[in-house]
Scaffold this motif. Structure first.
Motif, PDB file in Angstrom:
ATOM      1  N   ILE A 145       0.842  -1.206   0.000  1.00  0.00           N
ATOM      2  CA  ILE A 145       0.000   0.000   0.000  1.00  0.00           C
ATOM      3  C   ILE A 145       0.874   1.251   0.000  1.00  0.00           C
ATOM      4  CG2 ILE A 145      -1.632   1.345   1.375  1.00  0.00           C
ATOM      5  CD1 ILE A 145      -2.847  -1.306   2.317  1.00  0.00           C
ATOM      6  N   SER A 146       1.896   1.252   0.848  1.00  0.00           N
ATOM      7  CA  SER A 146       2.792   2.408   0.935  1.00  0.00           C
ATOM      8  C   SER A 146       3.543   2.625  -0.370  1.00  0.00           C
ATOM      9  CB  SER A 146       3.778   2.209   2.088  1.00  0.00           C
ATOM     10  OG  SER A 146       3.110   2.042   3.319  1.00  0.00           O
ATOM     11  N   MET A 147       4.027   1.534  -0.985  1.00  0.00           N
ATOM     12  CA  MET A 147       4.766   1.667  -2.237  1.00  0.00           C
ATOM     13  C   MET A 147       3.867   2.177  -3.359  1.00  0.00           C
ATOM     14  SD  MET A 147       7.833   1.006  -1.439  1.00  0.00           S
ATOM     15  CE  MET A 147       7.389   1.682   0.164  1.00  0.00           C
ATOM     16  N   ALA A 148       2.605   1.745  -3.354  1.00  0.00           N
ATOM     17  CA  ALA A 148       1.669   2.230  -4.371  1.00  0.00           C
ATOM     18  C   ALA A 148       1.457   3.730  -4.238  1.00  0.00           C
ATOM     19  CB  ALA A 148       0.337   1.488  -4.244  1.00  0.00           C
ATOM     20  N   ILE A 149       1.274   4.204  -3.014  1.00  0.00           N
ATOM     21  CA  ILE A 149       1.058   5.641  -2.785  1.00  0.00           C
ATOM     22  C   ILE A 149       2.308   6.426  -3.142  1.00  0.00           C
ATOM     23  CG2 ILE A 149       0.620   7.381  -1.004  1.00  0.00           C
ATOM     24  CD1 ILE A 149      -1.133   5.285   0.400  1.00  0.00           C
ATOM     25  N   ILE A 150       3.486   5.915  -2.769  1.00  0.00           N
ATOM     26  CA  ILE A 150       4.734   6.595  -3.110  1.00  0.00           C
ATOM     27  C   ILE A 150       4.929   6.659  -4.618  1.00  0.00           C
ATOM     28  CG2 ILE A 150       7.258   6.363  -3.013  1.00  0.00           C
ATOM     29  CD1 ILE A 150       6.954   5.341  -0.162  1.00  0.00           C
ATOM     30  N   VAL A 159      -4.555   1.452  -5.680  1.00  0.00           N
ATOM     31  CA  VAL A 159      -3.887   0.819  -4.554  1.00  0.00           C
ATOM     32  C   VAL A 159      -4.237  -0.667  -4.481  1.00  0.00           C
ATOM     33  CG1 VAL A 159      -3.705   0.765  -2.039  1.00  0.00           C
ATOM     34  CG2 VAL A 159      -3.751   2.962  -3.229  1.00  0.00           C
ATOM     35  N   ARG A 160      -5.524  -0.979  -4.639  1.00  0.00           N
ATOM     36  CA  ARG A 160      -5.960  -2.369  -4.584  1.00  0.00           C
ATOM     37  C   ARG A 160      -5.321  -3.186  -5.695  1.00  0.00           C
ATOM     38  NH1 ARG A 160     -12.184  -3.808  -5.615  1.00  0.00           N
ATOM     39  NH2 ARG A 160     -11.486  -3.110  -7.689  1.00  0.00           N
ATOM     40  N   ALA A 161      -5.209  -2.614  -6.893  1.00  0.00           N
ATOM     41  CA  ALA A 161      -4.589  -3.325  -8.011  1.00  0.00           C
ATOM     42  C   ALA A 161      -3.125  -3.629  -7.710  1.00  0.00           C
ATOM     43  CB  ALA A 161      -4.710  -2.487  -9.283  1.00  0.00           C
ATOM     44  N   VAL A 163      -1.739  -4.002  -4.698  1.00  0.00           N
ATOM     45  CA  VAL A 163      -1.673  -5.027  -3.653  1.00  0.00           C
ATOM     46  C   VAL A 163      -1.995  -6.403  -4.233  1.00  0.00           C
ATOM     47  CG1 VAL A 163      -2.678  -5.829  -1.483  1.00  0.00           C
ATOM     48  CG2 VAL A 163      -2.203  -3.391  -1.813  1.00  0.00           C
ATOM     49  N   ARG A 164      -3.028  -6.482  -5.055  1.00  0.00           N
ATOM     50  CA  ARG A 164      -3.424  -7.767  -5.638  1.00  0.00           C
ATOM     51  C   ARG A 164      -2.336  -8.320  -6.557  1.00  0.00           C
ATOM     52  NH1 ARG A 164      -9.445  -7.561  -8.024  1.00  0.00           N
ATOM     53  NH2 ARG A 164      -8.836  -9.723  -8.454  1.00  0.00           N
ATOM     54  N   ALA A 165      -1.674  -7.441  -7.296  1.00  0.00           N
ATOM     55  CA  ALA A 165      -0.641  -7.890  -8.228  1.00  0.00           C
ATOM     56  C   ALA A 165       0.645  -8.293  -7.512  1.00  0.00           C
ATOM     57  CB  ALA A 165      -0.344  -6.786  -9.244  1.00  0.00           C
ATOM     58  N   GLY A 166       0.945  -7.621  -6.420  1.00  0.00           N
ATOM     59  CA  GLY A 166       2.237  -7.857  -5.782  1.00  0.00           C
ATOM     60  C   GLY A 166       2.217  -8.730  -4.548  1.00  0.00           C
ATOM     61  N   PHE A 167       1.023  -9.031  -4.014  1.00  0.00           N
ATOM     62  CA  PHE A 167       0.952  -9.711  -2.726  1.00  0.00           C
ATOM     63  C   PHE A 167       1.587 -11.112  -2.761  1.00  0.00           C
ATOM     64  CE2 PHE A 167      -1.210 -12.346   0.482  1.00  0.00           C
ATOM     65  CZ  PHE A 167      -0.885 -11.622   1.610  1.00  0.00           C
ATOM     66  N   MET A 168       1.159 -11.967  -3.679  1.00  0.00           N
ATOM     67  CA  MET A 168       1.669 -13.333  -3.712  1.00  0.00           C
ATOM     68  C   MET A 168       3.158 -13.405  -4.066  1.00  0.00           C
ATOM     69  SD  MET A 168      -0.441 -15.269  -2.428  1.00  0.00           S
ATOM     70  CE  MET A 168       0.585 -16.715  -2.698  1.00  0.00           C
ATOM     71  N   PRO A 169       3.655 -12.637  -5.041  1.00  0.00           N
ATOM     72  CA  PRO A 169       5.102 -12.663  -5.279  1.00  0.00           C
ATOM     73  C   PRO A 169       5.919 -12.255  -4.055  1.00  0.00           C
ATOM     74  CG  PRO A 169       3.980 -11.692  -7.158  1.00  0.00           C
ATOM     75  CD  PRO A 169       2.946 -11.866  -6.097  1.00  0.00           C
ATOM     76  N   VAL A 170       5.443 -11.218  -3.347  1.00  0.00           N
ATOM     77  CA  VAL A 170       6.160 -10.783  -2.145  1.00  0.00           C
ATOM     78  C   VAL A 170       6.058 -11.836  -1.045  1.00  0.00           C
ATOM     79  CG1 VAL A 170       6.200  -9.059  -0.296  1.00  0.00           C
ATOM     80  CG2 VAL A 170       5.927  -8.334  -2.664  1.00  0.00           C
ATOM     81  N   MET A 171       4.892 -12.450  -0.905  1.00  0.00           N
ATOM     82  CA  MET A 171       4.714 -13.474   0.116  1.00  0.00           C
ATOM     83  C   MET A 171       5.587 -14.693  -0.172  1.00  0.00           C
ATOM     84  SD  MET A 171       2.913 -12.498   2.587  1.00  0.00           S
ATOM     85  CE  MET A 171       3.039 -14.105   3.337  1.00  0.00           C
ATOM     86  N   LYS A 172       5.751 -15.054  -1.426  1.00  0.00           N
ATOM     87  CA  LYS A 172       6.603 -16.195  -1.762  1.00  0.00           C
ATOM     88  C   LYS A 172       8.041 -15.938  -1.332  1.00  0.00           C
ATOM     89  CE  LYS A 172       3.828 -17.828  -5.689  1.00  0.00           C
ATOM     90  NZ  LYS A 172       3.767 -17.984  -7.171  1.00  0.00           N
ATOM     91  N   VAL A 173       8.506 -14.708  -1.550  1.00  0.00           N
ATOM     92  CA  VAL A 173       9.856 -14.352  -1.088  1.00  0.00           C
ATOM     93  C   VAL A 173       9.925 -14.420   0.435  1.00  0.00           C
ATOM     94  CG1 VAL A 173      11.573 -12.513  -0.999  1.00  0.00           C
ATOM     95  CG2 VAL A 173      10.298 -12.917  -3.106  1.00  0.00           C
ATOM     96  N   SER A 240       0.227   7.173 -14.324  1.00  0.00           N
ATOM     97  CA  SER A 240      -0.375   7.921 -15.407  1.00  0.00           C
ATOM     98  C   SER A 240      -0.278   7.169 -16.734  1.00  0.00           C
ATOM     99  CB  SER A 240       0.290   9.296 -15.559  1.00  0.00           C
ATOM    100  OG  SER A 240       1.654   9.149 -15.904  1.00  0.00           O
ATOM    101  N   ARG A 241       0.663   6.153 -16.802  1.00  0.00           N
ATOM    102  CA  ARG A 241       0.882   5.445 -18.044  1.00  0.00           C
ATOM    103  C   ARG A 241       0.380   4.012 -17.983  1.00  0.00           C
ATOM    104  NH1 ARG A 241       4.495   8.035 -21.397  1.00  0.00           N
ATOM    105  NH2 ARG A 241       5.614   9.785 -20.509  1.00  0.00           N
ATOM    106  N   ARG A 242      -0.212   3.624 -16.839  1.00  0.00           N
ATOM    107  CA  ARG A 242      -0.695   2.259 -16.730  1.00  0.00           C
ATOM    108  C   ARG A 242      -2.190   2.232 -16.530  1.00  0.00           C
ATOM    109  NH1 ARG A 242       3.056  -0.894 -12.540  1.00  0.00           N
ATOM    110  NH2 ARG A 242       1.606  -2.531 -13.169  1.00  0.00           N
ATOM    111  N   ASP A 243      -2.794   1.179 -17.026  1.00  0.00           N
ATOM    112  CA  ASP A 243      -4.246   1.054 -16.942  1.00  0.00           C
ATOM    113  C   ASP A 243      -4.621   0.308 -15.679  1.00  0.00           C
ATOM    114  OD1 ASP A 243      -6.781  -0.668 -18.901  1.00  0.00           O
ATOM    115  OD2 ASP A 243      -6.909   0.987 -17.452  1.00  0.00           O
ATOM    116  N   TYR A 244      -5.097   1.040 -14.653  1.00  0.00           N
ATOM    117  CA  TYR A 244      -5.521   0.430 -13.397  1.00  0.00           C
ATOM    118  C   TYR A 244      -7.040   0.533 -13.284  1.00  0.00           C
ATOM    119  CZ  TYR A 244      -0.890  -0.224 -11.485  1.00  0.00           C
ATOM    120  OH  TYR A 244       0.388  -0.655 -11.251  1.00  0.00           O
TER     121      TYR A 244
END
Length: 244
Positions: A145-150, A159-161, A163-173, A240-244
């Motif tokens: 969430i913090s990285m998305a806002i930054i 923000v939700r997009a 978290v959903r995209a990055g949650f499992m890859p980060v959790m695997k690490v 601004s360049r990505r479709d969320y």
């Protein structure tokens, strides 16, 4: 018949790398204090016991800012002014000091209190499971969430997009590194040093992930804007360049 004894001269042969060894020894003494308690490490641990939260905030804030600079340098991701100190650096310092450190302080303190005095193998394994199934998901969600806002996210959908995209890859690490780090801390480290130790582990892993992400983003920008006249920095507003 006379016997002549010649004087034997013994030279002190300098040890190869002797000066370098002395310098390394002096640095080690200064950092750890050697047998005394006056080294930087001893002073840091003393502050960690006297002012735990403040010390953790300063440590996490510094490491988070350094992580951003180092990842930008590794990925050759320069700001619009041509250097590696971008606007993300102070934002990462704020995140590390005021979000990551207090959250880690509270969660690790609760984890330690739950298993205080329990040193059996079963208790240690249970502590690792609680850390991976409860503590890590909370920390990683707040991190994303913090990285998305930054990065520029301003809506709940963005923000939700993220978290959903990055949650499992980060959790695997986390599921790979966290058990090893926690098992090491259980075996070798006093409890008041756990959070700074985990900060260092997170710093190494985070720097690698951050640099890898920056390289992928820059490669995507080069591919997308090939021949269209790119800026010198190679940066773009991610949201601004990505479709969320």
């Amino acid at each position: 018949m006379s016997v002549r004894f010649e004087k034997e001269t013994v030279r002190d042969t300098p040890i190869r790398g002797g000066r370098k060894h002395e310098i390394a020894h002096e640095i080690g003494e200064r950092l750890t204090g050697g047998e005394s308690t006056t080294g930087y490490l001893a002073a840091y641990l003393q502050q960690l016991q006297k002012n735990p939260l403040r010390t953790k905030m300063l440590t996490s804030g510094s490491l988070s800012a350094l992580q951003e600079v180092l990842a930008s340098w590794i990925a050759h991701d320069r700001s619009k002014h041509g250097h590696y100190f971008s606007a993300r650096v102070p934002k990462m310092a704020i995140y590390g000091a005021f979000i990551s450190a207090p959250l880690g302080h509270v969660l690790i303190s609760i984890l330690q209190k739950l298993f205080a005095g329990r040193t059996s193998l079963k208790a240690k394994i249970l502590q690792i499971l609680v850390s991976n199934l409860i503590v890590s998901p909370i920390q990683n969600t707040v991190y994303l969430i913090s990285m998305a806002i930054i990065a520029g996210a301003r809506t709940f959908h963005q923000v939700r997009a993220t978290v959903r995209a990055g949650f499992m890859p980060v959790m695997k690490v986390s599921w790979i590194t966290s058990p090893l780090a926690l098992a090491f801390a259980q075996k070798f480290l006093p409890e008041h040093t756990w959070v700074p130790f985990f900060n260092i582990v997170a710093f190494v892993i985070g720097t690698y992930i951050n640099a890898h992400t920056k390289k992928k983003r820059l490669a995507a920008l080069r591919k997308k804007h090939y021949g269209d006249g790119r800026s010198n920095s190679g940066r773009a507003d991610e949201y601004s360049r990505r479709d969320y």
